[in-house]
Design a protein around this motif. Sequence first.
Motif, PDB file in Angstrom:
ATOM      1  N   ASP A   1      36.987  42.179  19.577  1.00 19.49           N
ATOM      2  CA  ASP A   1      35.878  41.421  20.172  1.00 19.49           C
ATOM      3  C   ASP A   1      35.883  39.969  19.715  1.00 19.49           C
ATOM      4  O   ASP A   1      35.626  39.061  20.512  1.00 19.49           O
ATOM      5  CB  ASP A   1      34.531  42.068  19.821  1.00 19.49           C
ATOM      6  CG  ASP A   1      34.307  43.376  20.542  1.00 19.49           C
ATOM      7  OD1 ASP A   1      34.955  43.611  21.587  1.00 19.49           O
ATOM      8  OD2 ASP A   1      33.483  44.173  20.061  1.00 19.49           O
ATOM      9  N   GLU A   2      36.170  39.737  18.443  1.00 16.84           N
ATOM     10  CA  GLU A   2      36.230  38.365  17.925  1.00 16.84           C
ATOM     11  C   GLU A   2      37.393  37.593  18.543  1.00 16.84           C
ATOM     12  O   GLU A   2      37.255  36.419  18.897  1.00 16.84           O
ATOM     13  CB  GLU A   2      36.355  38.375  16.400  1.00 16.84           C
ATOM     14  CG  GLU A   2      35.108  38.889  15.698  1.00 16.84           C
ATOM     15  CD  GLU A   2      35.313  39.149  14.226  1.00 16.84           C
ATOM     16  OE1 GLU A   2      34.387  38.836  13.447  1.00 16.84           O
ATOM     17  OE2 GLU A   2      36.390  39.674  13.835  1.00 16.84           O
TER      18      GLU A   2
ATOM     19  N   ASP B   1      36.505  36.696  22.078  1.00 17.98           N
ATOM     20  CA  ASP B   1      35.562  35.579  22.080  1.00 17.98           C
ATOM     21  C   ASP B   1      36.300  34.251  21.893  1.00 17.98           C
ATOM     22  O   ASP B   1      35.988  33.264  22.550  1.00 17.98           O
ATOM     23  CB  ASP B   1      34.510  35.763  20.989  1.00 17.98           C
ATOM     24  CG  ASP B   1      33.488  34.651  20.989  1.00 17.98           C
ATOM     25  OD1 ASP B   1      32.763  34.510  22.002  1.00 17.98           O
ATOM     26  OD2 ASP B   1      33.408  33.908  19.987  1.00 17.98           O
TER      27      ASP B   1
ATOM     28  N   THR C   1      38.168  27.808  19.830  1.00 16.15           N
ATOM     29  CA  THR C   1      37.741  27.579  18.456  1.00 16.15           C
ATOM     30  C   THR C   1      38.580  26.455  17.873  1.00 16.15           C
ATOM     31  O   THR C   1      39.761  26.334  18.215  1.00 16.15           O
ATOM     32  CB  THR C   1      37.865  28.850  17.586  1.00 16.15           C
ATOM     33  OG1 THR C   1      37.318  28.602  16.303  1.00 16.15           O
ATOM     34  CG2 THR C   1      39.300  29.287  17.423  1.00 16.15           C
TER      35      THR C   1
ATOM     36  N   LEU D   1      40.417  39.637  12.126  1.00 17.99           N
ATOM     37  CA  LEU D   1      39.531  39.544  13.287  1.00 17.99           C
ATOM     38  C   LEU D   1      39.589  40.823  14.110  1.00 17.99           C
ATOM     39  O   LEU D   1      40.657  41.412  14.283  1.00 17.99           O
ATOM     40  CB  LEU D   1      39.931  38.361  14.177  1.00 17.99           C
ATOM     41  CG  LEU D   1      39.801  36.965  13.587  1.00 17.99           C
ATOM     42  CD1 LEU D   1      40.366  35.939  14.559  1.00 17.99           C
ATOM     43  CD2 LEU D   1      38.358  36.639  13.259  1.00 17.99           C
TER      44      LEU D   1
END
Length: 108
Positions: free
Chosen positions: A74-75, A78, A84, A71
């Motif tokens: 930025d991921e 997020d 998640t 990852l």
Amino acid sequence: MKKWLLMILVGTALVLGACGGGDDDQTSEGGSSNGDAADAEAIYKSNCTACHGADLSGGVGPSLETIGASLSADEIADIIENGTGNMGPQNVSADDREVLSEWLAAKK
């Protein structure tokens, strides 16, 4: 059966109490990359260790030891902001989220 249910309830309470709740007083202004690493570790210890372990090895949540291999920063940011899977959004300031996600993205 009652012990199992009690263990689940206590574990859930600990996880929910420990995850999130970032301390906004830990942000740094204009720190060096070494300062950012120290800040990131402090942010991680305040917000993530209960689920991901003090050494990033995982526990309730997955290991983050090599999260940067799969990852981007930025991921990761997020996921911290929006959650998640079983991880809900974390209450971390935008500055702390940026420092933490950059630090985790370097874990390869």
